[in-house]
Design a protein around this motif. Sequence first.
Motif, PDB file in Angstrom:
ATOM      1  N   PHE A   1       0.908  -1.459   0.016  1.00 20.74           N
ATOM      2  CA  PHE A   1       0.089  -0.084   0.089  1.00 20.74           C
ATOM      3  C   PHE A   1       0.807   1.067  -0.010  1.00 20.74           C
ATOM      4  N   THR A   2       2.222   0.896   0.227  1.00 19.59           N
ATOM      5  CA  THR A   2       3.098   2.316   0.096  1.00 19.59           C
ATOM      6  C   THR A   2       3.459   2.187  -1.161  1.00 19.59           C
ATOM      7  N   GLN A   3       3.943   0.841  -1.679  1.00 22.03           N
ATOM      8  CA  GLN A   3       4.429   0.941  -3.010  1.00 22.03           C
ATOM      9  C   GLN A   3       3.298   1.052  -4.038  1.00 22.03           C
ATOM     10  N   CYS A   4       2.107   1.021  -3.737  1.00 23.69           N
ATOM     11  CA  CYS A   4       1.018   1.149  -4.431  1.00 23.69           C
ATOM     12  C   CYS A   4       0.896   0.211  -5.585  1.00 23.69           C
ATOM     13  N   HIS A   5       0.798  -1.193  -5.149  1.00 31.57           N
ATOM     14  CA  HIS A   5       0.532  -2.165  -6.023  1.00 31.57           C
ATOM     15  C   HIS A   5      -0.771  -2.261  -6.786  1.00 31.57           C
ATOM     16  N   GLN A   6      -1.001  -2.658  -8.035  1.00 31.51           N
ATOM     17  CA  GLN A   6      -1.901  -2.431  -8.922  1.00 31.51           C
ATOM     18  C   GLN A   6      -2.140  -1.173  -9.487  1.00 31.51           C
ATOM     19  N   VAL A   7      -1.383  -0.185  -9.540  1.00 27.46           N
ATOM     20  CA  VAL A   7      -1.579   1.156 -10.209  1.00 27.46           C
ATOM     21  C   VAL A   7      -0.047   1.166 -10.932  1.00 27.46           C
ATOM     22  N   SER A   8      -0.303   2.015 -12.023  1.00 29.90           N
ATOM     23  CA  SER A   8       1.056   2.395 -12.666  1.00 29.90           C
ATOM     24  C   SER A   8       1.858   3.542 -11.901  1.00 29.90           C
ATOM     25  N   ASP A   9       2.996   3.699 -12.290  1.00 32.91           N
ATOM     26  CA  ASP A   9       4.073   4.654 -11.635  1.00 32.91           C
ATOM     27  C   ASP A   9       3.357   6.177 -11.246  1.00 32.91           C
ATOM     28  N   GLN A  10       2.469   6.567 -12.082  1.00 31.43           N
ATOM     29  CA  GLN A  10       2.099   7.964 -11.810  1.00 31.43           C
ATOM     30  C   GLN A  10       0.691   8.087 -11.326  1.00 31.43           C
ATOM     31  N   GLU A  11       0.363   6.893 -10.651  1.00 28.26           N
ATOM     32  CA  GLU A  11      -0.885   6.707 -10.068  1.00 28.26           C
ATOM     33  C   GLU A  11      -0.781   6.452  -8.581  1.00 28.26           C
ATOM     34  N   THR A  12       0.462   6.749  -8.264  1.00 26.01           N
ATOM     35  CA  THR A  12       0.354   6.191  -6.756  1.00 26.01           C
ATOM     36  C   THR A  12       0.233   7.367  -5.900  1.00 26.01           C
ATOM     37  N   TRP A  13      -0.024   7.389  -4.615  1.00 22.50           N
ATOM     38  CA  TRP A  13      -0.663   8.479  -3.725  1.00 22.50           C
ATOM     39  C   TRP A  13       0.565   9.436  -3.561  1.00 22.50           C
ATOM     40  N   GLN A  14       2.141   8.889  -3.766  1.00 21.90           N
ATOM     41  CA  GLN A  14       3.090   9.734  -3.539  1.00 21.90           C
ATOM     42  C   GLN A  14       3.004  10.741  -4.675  1.00 21.90           C
ATOM     43  N   GLU A  15       2.736  10.225  -5.914  1.00 20.70           N
ATOM     44  CA  GLU A  15       2.724  11.170  -7.032  1.00 20.70           C
ATOM     45  C   GLU A  15       1.612  12.122  -6.969  1.00 20.70           C
ATOM     46  N   TYR A  16       0.370  11.885  -6.740  1.00 20.45           N
ATOM     47  CA  TYR A  16      -0.681  12.757  -6.175  1.00 20.45           C
ATOM     48  C   TYR A  16      -0.227  13.557  -5.553  1.00 20.45           C
ATOM     49  N   LEU A  17       0.495  13.453  -4.346  1.00 17.65           N
ATOM     50  CA  LEU A  17       0.832  14.259  -3.334  1.00 17.65           C
ATOM     51  C   LEU A  17       1.800  15.141  -3.702  1.00 17.65           C
ATOM     52  N   ALA A  18       2.852  14.871  -4.620  1.00 22.98           N
ATOM     53  CA  ALA A  18       3.961  15.519  -5.090  1.00 22.98           C
ATOM     54  C   ALA A  18       3.146  16.563  -5.988  1.00 22.98           C
ATOM     55  N   GLY A  19       2.266  16.119  -6.954  1.00 22.54           N
ATOM     56  CA  GLY A  19       1.590  17.034  -7.979  1.00 22.54           C
ATOM     57  C   GLY A  19       1.104  18.068  -7.015  1.00 22.54           C
ATOM     58  N   HIS A  20       0.204  17.965  -6.007  1.00 17.99           N
ATOM     59  CA  HIS A  20       0.025  18.948  -5.302  1.00 17.99           C
ATOM     60  C   HIS A  20       0.842  19.890  -4.363  1.00 17.99           C
ATOM     61  N   LEU A  21       1.739  19.236  -3.933  1.00 18.21           N
ATOM     62  CA  LEU A  21       2.865  20.009  -3.076  1.00 18.21           C
ATOM     63  C   LEU A  21       4.042  20.877  -3.732  1.00 18.21           C
ATOM     64  N   GLY A  22       4.146  20.358  -5.171  1.00 16.98           N
ATOM     65  CA  GLY A  22       5.190  20.695  -5.822  1.00 16.98           C
ATOM     66  C   GLY A  22       6.563  20.478  -5.641  1.00 16.98           C
ATOM     67  N   GLU A  23       6.672  19.279  -4.883  1.00 20.16           N
ATOM     68  CA  GLU A  23       7.880  18.857  -4.525  1.00 20.16           C
ATOM     69  C   GLU A  23       7.875  17.191  -4.566  1.00 20.16           C
ATOM     70  N   PRO A  24       9.070  16.560  -4.675  1.00 18.08           N
ATOM     71  CA  PRO A  24       8.839  15.130  -4.690  1.00 18.08           C
ATOM     72  C   PRO A  24       8.558  14.478  -3.458  1.00 18.08           C
ATOM     73  N   VAL A  25       8.038  13.192  -3.508  1.00  8.42           N
ATOM     74  CA  VAL A  25       7.771  12.351  -2.288  1.00  8.42           C
ATOM     75  C   VAL A  25       8.187  10.949  -2.698  1.00  8.42           C
ATOM     76  N   GLY A  26       9.244  10.623  -2.148  1.00 10.84           N
ATOM     77  CA  GLY A  26       9.856   9.340  -2.273  1.00 10.84           C
ATOM     78  C   GLY A  26       9.012   8.095  -2.178  1.00 10.84           C
ATOM     79  N   ASN A  27       9.185   6.980  -2.657  1.00 10.01           N
ATOM     80  CA  ASN A  27       8.234   6.020  -2.619  1.00 10.01           C
ATOM     81  C   ASN A  27       9.344   4.582  -2.511  1.00 10.01           C
ATOM     82  N   VAL A  28       9.584   4.230  -1.351  1.00  6.89           N
ATOM     83  CA  VAL A  28      10.458   3.129  -1.109  1.00  6.89           C
ATOM     84  C   VAL A  28       9.700   1.914  -0.525  1.00  6.89           C
ATOM     85  N   GLY A  29       8.153   1.877  -0.784  1.00  5.24           N
ATOM     86  CA  GLY A  29       7.554   0.642  -0.484  1.00  5.24           C
ATOM     87  C   GLY A  29       7.708  -0.569  -1.208  1.00  5.24           C
TER      88      GLY A  29
END
Length: 404
Positions: A83-111
Amino acid sequence: MTTFEQYVRASIIAREDIERFLDPDQPTWAQFDPELGYILGNFMPRDGIDGSSTLSTVQENGARTGVLYAHRPRRINTYGNSFTQCHQVSDQETWQEYLAGHLGEPVGNVGMGGFGVYQAYRRMIREEKTDHDAEHVILYIWGDDHIRSLLRCRYMLTKGWNEQTNRNEGVGKMFHGNFWAHVEMNLKTGELEEKENLLPTRASLSKMTDPSWMHAALEDDLALRMYLYKNRQVSDIDLGALKALRRHLACAVDLDGDKLRSSVAALLDSYAFAATKYILNKAQDFASANGKKLMVIIFDPYRVTKTLLKGGGRYDQEIVDFLKAKKINHIDMNLMHVQDFKSFSLSVDDYFKRYFIGHYSPAGNHFFAYAIKDRIVEWLNPKPVPYEPSQRRMMRFEGYLQDY
């Protein structure tokens, strides 16, 4: 019903799976890691929405690929299971990428899918000593991660899943669950002890194809035996070991009555929670000693959230109470969903279909990102660019426009 030894001997991995997993010329969902057994690889599992495949790729350090604002300084790294890695979605559909898009800064995904609390913690302390580190670290605890921390390897619990994915994806392409670093209780002293991977080399993995070696290696893996016993997958259990564990945990379960399986299930939860509390103490100490800020996220959609939505209690209250008592900064996603559920006139099952396809769907990850974003913004100092005070609001775009 089968005995534990019979179960293990009938459940060993085929050599073909191991060879495919270790083949550097073949894409696989996971790649070998000497400490943690495996980390994420490059693959396209056919498990996404509407029968689609999902693009899952990694960076050099095994972290999932993030694109949004990747050239900007990274202040947050996230650790946990699928659920951290975000299995079953593509790279740009993770919650980290959604959050990064909103914050304007990267969020590392090491799940990484399949990890328990301890394996995620070990990944955290390893990664946070490199140049990929971040000041803010999120340790995400999902579902039965508590129990996974205690297992010497998880493969015996994923045999059926492995057989199914071999049919759907190809032999060995989704292999994981090999031996890893873990936590066990010393039944003589009652102390929790950290254990290293029993098979730390690529060549040593061949031992997993040997029924006799596997039985000898797992015979006294108490957490594994308890898990299989409570699920009625094996017929035998060591009562002496259970009573020693009960004594050390001061857990009031009846091991002499006619409901032994339910008592074993309750004792296993108690054992797993003791491990999680031990790990959280270590994570908190690590963060403090290294000038980092720790946040814990807890979420158990199938054993906690659904129960709460139906008006029941929660089995993990002990962990909730511990987080509060230790004043560990945390977010309870179970309660976020309870609140969200009030906005709909849906059955619990229909509500789950909005967000889940087993793991979160892209819509679920989007919900997750925006459910936690206020707490994340509050946590960060200075604030992300979109939340800077108006008098300091960015008027230029250096560093944001490509090739600026």
